[in-house]
Motif scaffolding. Structure first.
Motif, mmCIF file in Angstrom:
data_model
loop_
_atom_site.group_PDB
_atom_site.id
_atom_site.type_symbol
_atom_site.label_atom_id
_atom_site.label_comp_id
_atom_site.label_asym_id
_atom_site.label_seq_id
_atom_site.Cartn_x
_atom_site.Cartn_y
_atom_site.Cartn_z
ATOM 1 N N LEU A 281 -23.942 -9.615 -4.190
ATOM 2 C CA LEU A 281 -24.535 -10.616 -5.071
ATOM 3 C C LEU A 281 -25.314 -11.627 -4.254
ATOM 4 C CD1 LEU A 281 -24.626 -11.718 -8.023
ATOM 5 C CD2 LEU A 281 -22.607 -13.057 -7.436
ATOM 6 N N GLN A 282 -26.575 -11.844 -4.640
ATOM 7 C CA GLN A 282 -27.393 -12.882 -4.014
ATOM 8 C C GLN A 282 -27.627 -13.970 -5.045
ATOM 9 O OE1 GLN A 282 -31.236 -11.676 -2.569
ATOM 10 N NE2 GLN A 282 -31.670 -13.685 -1.702
ATOM 11 N N SER A 283 -27.265 -15.196 -4.706
ATOM 12 C CA SER A 283 -27.434 -16.309 -5.641
ATOM 13 C C SER A 283 -28.896 -16.757 -5.662
ATOM 14 C CB SER A 283 -26.537 -17.482 -5.245
ATOM 15 O OG SER A 283 -27.055 -18.103 -4.087
ATOM 16 N N SER A 284 -29.235 -17.577 -6.624
ATOM 17 C CA SER A 284 -30.605 -18.095 -6.723
ATOM 18 C C SER A 284 -30.951 -18.999 -5.539
ATOM 19 C CB SER A 284 -30.800 -18.842 -8.041
ATOM 20 O OG SER A 284 -29.868 -19.895 -8.147
ATOM 21 N N GLU A 285 -29.913 -19.545 -4.867
ATOM 22 C CA GLU A 285 -30.143 -20.384 -3.685
ATOM 23 C C GLU A 285 -30.329 -19.551 -2.421
ATOM 24 O OE1 GLU A 285 -27.065 -21.012 -5.491
ATOM 25 O OE2 GLU A 285 -28.251 -22.232 -6.849
ATOM 26 N N GLY A 286 -30.099 -18.228 -2.516
ATOM 27 C CA GLY A 286 -30.287 -17.356 -1.363
ATOM 28 C C GLY A 286 -29.014 -16.975 -0.629
ATOM 29 N N SER A 287 -27.871 -17.519 -1.036
ATOM 30 C CA SER A 287 -26.623 -17.144 -0.359
ATOM 31 C C SER A 287 -26.149 -15.782 -0.872
ATOM 32 C CB SER A 287 -25.543 -18.204 -0.576
ATOM 33 O OG SER A 287 -25.228 -18.288 -1.952
ATOM 34 N N TYR A 288 -25.330 -15.123 -0.090
ATOM 35 C CA TYR A 288 -24.844 -13.793 -0.417
ATOM 36 C C TYR A 288 -23.328 -13.802 -0.552
ATOM 37 C CZ TYR A 288 -29.433 -12.489 1.355
ATOM 38 O OH TYR A 288 -30.779 -12.383 1.566
ATOM 39 N N SER A 289 -22.816 -12.903 -1.395
ATOM 40 C CA SER A 289 -21.365 -12.730 -1.495
ATOM 41 C C SER A 289 -21.069 -11.302 -1.916
ATOM 42 C CB SER A 289 -20.760 -13.721 -2.497
ATOM 43 O OG SER A 289 -21.228 -13.440 -3.800
ATOM 44 N N LEU A 290 -19.823 -10.907 -1.715
ATOM 45 C CA LEU A 290 -19.331 -9.600 -2.135
ATOM 46 C C LEU A 290 -18.184 -9.841 -3.107
ATOM 47 C CD1 LEU A 290 -19.269 -7.874 1.360
ATOM 48 C CD2 LEU A 290 -20.933 -7.504 -0.440
ATOM 49 N N PRO A 291 -18.481 -9.981 -4.415
ATOM 50 C CA PRO A 291 -17.431 -10.264 -5.386
ATOM 51 C C PRO A 291 -16.387 -9.162 -5.495
ATOM 52 C CG PRO A 291 -19.607 -10.604 -6.348
ATOM 53 C CD PRO A 291 -19.800 -9.976 -5.021
ATOM 54 N N TYR A 292 -16.779 -7.926 -5.199
ATOM 55 C CA TYR A 292 -15.822 -6.818 -5.245
ATOM 56 C C TYR A 292 -16.014 -5.934 -4.028
ATOM 57 C CZ TYR A 292 -13.305 -2.644 -6.382
ATOM 58 O OH TYR A 292 -12.437 -1.600 -6.324
ATOM 59 N N VAL A 293 -14.899 -5.611 -3.368
ATOM 60 C CA VAL A 293 -14.893 -4.668 -2.252
ATOM 61 C C VAL A 293 -13.671 -3.772 -2.439
ATOM 62 C CG1 VAL A 293 -14.786 -4.387 0.251
ATOM 63 C CG2 VAL A 293 -15.955 -6.365 -0.720
#
Length: 92
Positions: free
Chosen positions: A67-79
């Protein structure tokens, strides 16, 4: 959960508060809301999540959601747990 006179199942959420009357009795004010649609949606989501967990547990390798937020940060909500095999780290 309640059953209507027609036999249909409904989910009801309620709240009430007491108020003392001048004669010393108690008058209750309450609100009941039909939350059947929300309850059904939550149950469908739980079942979908359980199916996803079963599916990902049987797939070799790693499944993830990026997931890439509108601010440009990244995350992995599910692994999935397959990341243990590949990266030797826990999914968390």
């Amino acid at each position: 959960r309640c059953i209507t006179p027609s036999g249909k199942q409904k989910w009801i959420q309620g709240a009430a508060r007491p108020e003392r009357c001048e004669d010393g009795g108690i008058l209750w004010h309450g609100l009941l809301v039909d939350v059947t649609a929300r309850q059904q949606a939550e149950e469908a989501l739980r079942q979908s999540e359980a199916r996803l967990q079963k599916l990902t547990a049987s797939v070799p390798g790693m499944i993830y959601e990026f997931l890439q937020s509108s601010e440009g940060s990244y995350s992995l909500p599910y692994v999935s747990s397959g990341c243990r095999e590949i990266y030797e780290v826990e999914p968390e």
